[in-house]
Write a protein that holds these residues in place. Structure first.
Motif, short mmCIF file in Angstrom:
data_model
loop_
_atom_site.label_atom_id
_atom_site.label_comp_id
_atom_site.label_asym_id
_atom_site.label_seq_id
_atom_site.Cartn_x
_atom_site.Cartn_y
_atom_site.Cartn_z
N UNK A 87 -27.92 2.33 12.63
CA UNK A 87 -27.70 1.29 13.64
C UNK A 87 -26.69 1.76 14.66
N UNK A 88 -26.94 1.45 15.91
CA UNK A 88 -26.02 1.78 16.98
C UNK A 88 -25.63 0.50 17.68
N UNK A 89 -24.43 0.45 18.23
CA UNK A 89 -24.02 -0.75 18.94
C UNK A 89 -24.99 -1.08 20.07
N UNK A 90 -25.25 -2.36 20.23
CA UNK A 90 -26.10 -2.78 21.33
C UNK A 90 -25.25 -2.87 22.58
N UNK B 88 -16.48 -13.95 11.48
CA UNK B 88 -17.30 -14.62 12.48
C UNK B 88 -18.48 -15.32 11.83
N UNK B 89 -19.10 -14.66 10.86
CA UNK B 89 -20.25 -15.27 10.18
C UNK B 89 -19.82 -16.47 9.34
N UNK B 90 -18.63 -16.40 8.78
CA UNK B 90 -18.13 -17.55 8.03
C UNK B 90 -17.85 -18.71 8.97
N UNK B 91 -17.29 -18.42 10.14
CA UNK B 91 -16.95 -19.48 11.08
C UNK B 91 -18.20 -20.13 11.68
N UNK B 92 -19.21 -19.31 11.97
CA UNK B 92 -20.39 -19.82 12.66
C UNK B 92 -21.52 -20.23 11.71
N UNK B 93 -21.38 -19.90 10.44
CA UNK B 93 -22.46 -20.19 9.50
C UNK B 93 -23.47 -19.05 9.45
N UNK B 94 -24.03 -18.69 10.58
CA UNK B 94 -24.92 -17.53 10.69
C UNK B 94 -24.99 -17.15 12.17
N UNK B 95 -25.35 -15.91 12.44
CA UNK B 95 -25.39 -15.45 13.84
C UNK B 95 -26.79 -14.99 14.24
N UNK B 96 -27.76 -15.14 13.36
CA UNK B 96 -29.12 -14.72 13.70
C UNK B 96 -29.60 -15.45 14.94
N UNK C 29 -17.78 -0.77 19.09
CA UNK C 29 -18.43 0.13 18.13
C UNK C 29 -18.13 -0.27 16.69
N UNK C 30 -17.02 -0.97 16.47
CA UNK C 30 -16.68 -1.40 15.11
C UNK C 30 -17.48 -2.61 14.66
N UNK C 31 -17.89 -3.46 15.60
CA UNK C 31 -18.51 -4.73 15.19
C UNK C 31 -19.95 -4.89 15.64
N UNK C 32 -20.35 -4.25 16.75
CA UNK C 32 -21.70 -4.49 17.27
C UNK C 32 -22.81 -4.14 16.28
N UNK C 33 -22.74 -3.00 15.56
CA UNK C 33 -23.82 -2.70 14.61
C UNK C 33 -23.95 -3.76 13.52
N UNK D 262 -23.15 -6.99 13.71
CA UNK D 262 -23.71 -8.22 14.26
C UNK D 262 -25.20 -8.05 14.55
N UNK D 263 -25.57 -6.88 15.05
CA UNK D 263 -26.99 -6.60 15.30
C UNK D 263 -27.77 -6.63 13.99
N UNK D 264 -27.20 -6.02 12.97
CA UNK D 264 -27.86 -6.00 11.66
C UNK D 264 -28.04 -7.41 11.11
N UNK D 265 -27.12 -8.31 11.47
CA UNK D 265 -27.21 -9.70 11.01
C UNK D 265 -28.16 -10.53 11.87
N UNK D 266 -28.77 -9.92 12.88
CA UNK D 266 -29.77 -10.62 13.66
C UNK D 266 -29.30 -11.17 14.98
N UNK D 267 -28.06 -10.89 15.38
CA UNK D 267 -27.55 -11.39 16.65
C UNK D 267 -28.04 -10.51 17.80
N UNK D 268 -28.14 -11.11 18.98
CA UNK D 268 -28.44 -10.36 20.20
C UNK D 268 -27.10 -10.03 20.86
#
Length: 536
Positions: free
Chosen positions: A94-97, A200-208, A222-226, A228-234
């Motif tokens: 995975x690469x950062x979006x 972030x996922x705990x605060x928002x419930x889910x990010x998909x 680069x530390x967080x984008x992969x 979040x992308x893997x979790x289904x976020x745009x």
């Protein structure tokens, strides 16, 4: 023959303790880690554990090498996270979006047809105030100020990415710090990214399927984008690749507000639960407040039903728990101890005090204050208030002897009214509104002590209860009298019944900082007004 806990080397105890903490926390303090080790083995002294913790922590130069390597990563001053393969980890592919195309000089975000960001993340900067301030105001560089102004107009809500504190709400008060993410090791940045994404996922419930916009430097993205992308976020980053000057200019061109301005979480208008009428008569309660109260009561009653037929559990220590259930004086002392330390530790303290004194006799304690003081203060101290706590305990013993004939059970004997019992309890040094309200509810609910007129019970002005009342907007402000009055209006039959479920939720899901809304029993009815409880 299997080794007992006390036979285990320090590193193994520390690793076990860290794993226990990691089941419930994304990160934990050094003090929490040491407390957990001492719970496993009370003979271990904190001074002997410190060097071993250092040796188990990555990127440190002190401490003896540990046979288990370095499973701990420092994620803040005195705070650690445990390296665990079961946690979020970046995908190898995975690469950062992060778009490589620069925005044109005339482009504007959120143009018609472009999806508005659900969440914006702003990176911290080096230039800060020289005193504590809300995170949104702490950073004072021109770049941060323009980033903040932009996301407050263009995103539905935003968080701040702190190299020291992880994911923080804009209203969270922070002290100045010097940590820069770019100066940290790869392991630190990896752990930091996992920490932030999980919070972030705990605060928002889910990010998909959520649109998340990152306004931060490369090391943050680069530390967080992969993850979040893997979790289904745009994930998008509109200023990727732009030099500093062009970023400032770009934000400057976005200074015109959108036709319909979304407001940041910090400035969302709040509804009034009901104003405090001068006559004391409540105004009509909002329907959603009624729904929140119903959900609180349902959760509390279901929790009680699950425990039906089993003794109340105040502390995991079996003998200490039995002492609380069978000795009224031990119960009274536990109520006094329950301040400034964990509830489990407070309710075990009377047992530990008895072990050190050799008794728990009110008359002897009243006559031997120095022995009580020494017993409380000897390592490991039973309480952090090593001066006040012994005085309160001795004073309580003296009152029990002089006013209740040496029998603490007489404090609540004779089916007293709830309000009268609370008043009696507040007559003991160290017991104020919070502890007296809590004790009355525990006596009635858990110990089935006959108490009349439960309409006279109250919620405890406890940090967990306060946080839940503020974030659900049941309470308009963090004020003892106001919160007590609100609970009386919302549930006049027994206001104190709201206390226990609110306390459980505040402790388990609605903690300080970023709450875990995804699993909270109130998630479907709570307005999630995070900005209401930044100080509790």
């Amino acid at each position: 023959m299997e080794a007992t806990v006390t036979d285990q080397p320090a590193w193994q105890l520390i690793l076990t303790a860290a794993r226990q903490l990691a089941k419930h926390k994304l990160d934990f303090s050094r003090a929490e880690l040491i407390d957990e080790v001492q719970r496993l083995d009370p003979t271990r002294h904190p001074q002997s554990l410190g060097p071993v913790i250092q040796g188990m922590t990555r990127d440190t130069t002190s401490g003896p090498p540990s046979p288990c390597g370095t499973p701990l990563i420092r994620v803040g001053r005195g705070r650690y996270t445990l390296v665990d393969s079961s946690r979020l980890s970046p995908s190898p592919t995975a690469q950062p979006t992060i778009p490589t195309q620069r925005p044109s000089g005339h482009s504007k975000p959120a143009e018609p047809g472009e999806i508005q960001a659900d969440i914006a993340l702003i990176g911290c900067v080096k230039t800060k105030l020289d005193h504590p301030a809300p995170a949104r105001d702490l950073y004072v560089s021109p770049l941060f100020i323009r980033r903040r102004a932009y996301v407050e107009r263009q995103a539905r809500r935003y968080y701040i990415l702190s190299a020291e504190h992880g994911l923080v709400l804009p209203e969270t008060v922070l002290a100045p710090y010097d940590t820069a993410l770019a100066e940290q090791s790869k392991d630190y940045r990896r752990a930091w990214g996992q920490w932030v994404a999980a919070k972030l996922m705990r605060a928002e419930g889910q990010v998909r399927d959520r649109v998340i916009e990152i306004h931060a430097g490369d090391e943050y993205a680069q530390a967080i984008a992969p993850l979040l992308t893997e979790a289904g976020a745009a994930v998008r980053r509109p200023l990727a690749g732009l030099p500093f000057g062009e970023q400032l200019a770009w934000y400057g061109r976005q200074s015109q507000p959108a036709p319909e301005q979304p407001v940041a979480l910090a400035t969302q208008p709040r509804e009034t639960v009901r104003p405090l009428a001068p006559t004391g008569a409540p105004d009509p309660v909002r329907p959603d407040a009624r729904a929140i109260v119903a959900a609180l009561l349902m959760y509390g009653r279901e929790h009680q039903a699950e425990r039906a037929g089993t003794p109340p559990r105040f502390t995991p220590h079996l003998e200490a728990n039995t002492l609380i259930l069978t000795d009224p004086f031990a119960f009274l002392l536990a109520v006094i101890f329950d301040q400034g330390i964990s509830a489990e530790r407070a309710w075990r303290a009377p047992y530990d005090l008895r072990q050190r004194l050799g008794h728990l006799d009110p008359a002897r304690m009243a006559a031997e204050p120095e022995q009580v003081r020494d017993a409380v203060a000897q390592p490991t101290a039973l309480h952090r208030f090593v001066n006040n706590m012994p005085r309160w305990l001795v004073a309580a013993a003296l009152i029990v002897v002089n006013e209740y004939g040496g029998d603490a059970g007489r404090i609540w004997a004779g089916e007293p009214r709830a309000a009268d019992l609370a008043t009696r309890l507040r007559g003991f040094p160290g017991i104020a509104q919070k502890k007296s309200a809590m004790a009355v509810e525990i006596l009635a609910r858990d110990l089935t002590v006959p108490i009349q007129e439960l309409s006279g019970t109250d919620i405890a002005y406890d940090v967990h209860v306060r946080r839940v009342f503020l974030r659900t907007r049941l309470a308009e402000r963090d004020d003892l009298d106001h919160m007590v009055e609100v609970a009386r209006w919302l549930h006049p039959e027994r206001p104190g019944e709201l206390d226990f479920p609110a306390w459980l939720i505040g402790r388990r899901w609605c903690g300080p900082g970023i709450p875990d809304c995804g699993g909270c029993p109130l998630r479907s009815v709570c307005p999630k007004d995070f900005g209401q409880a930044t100080a509790v």
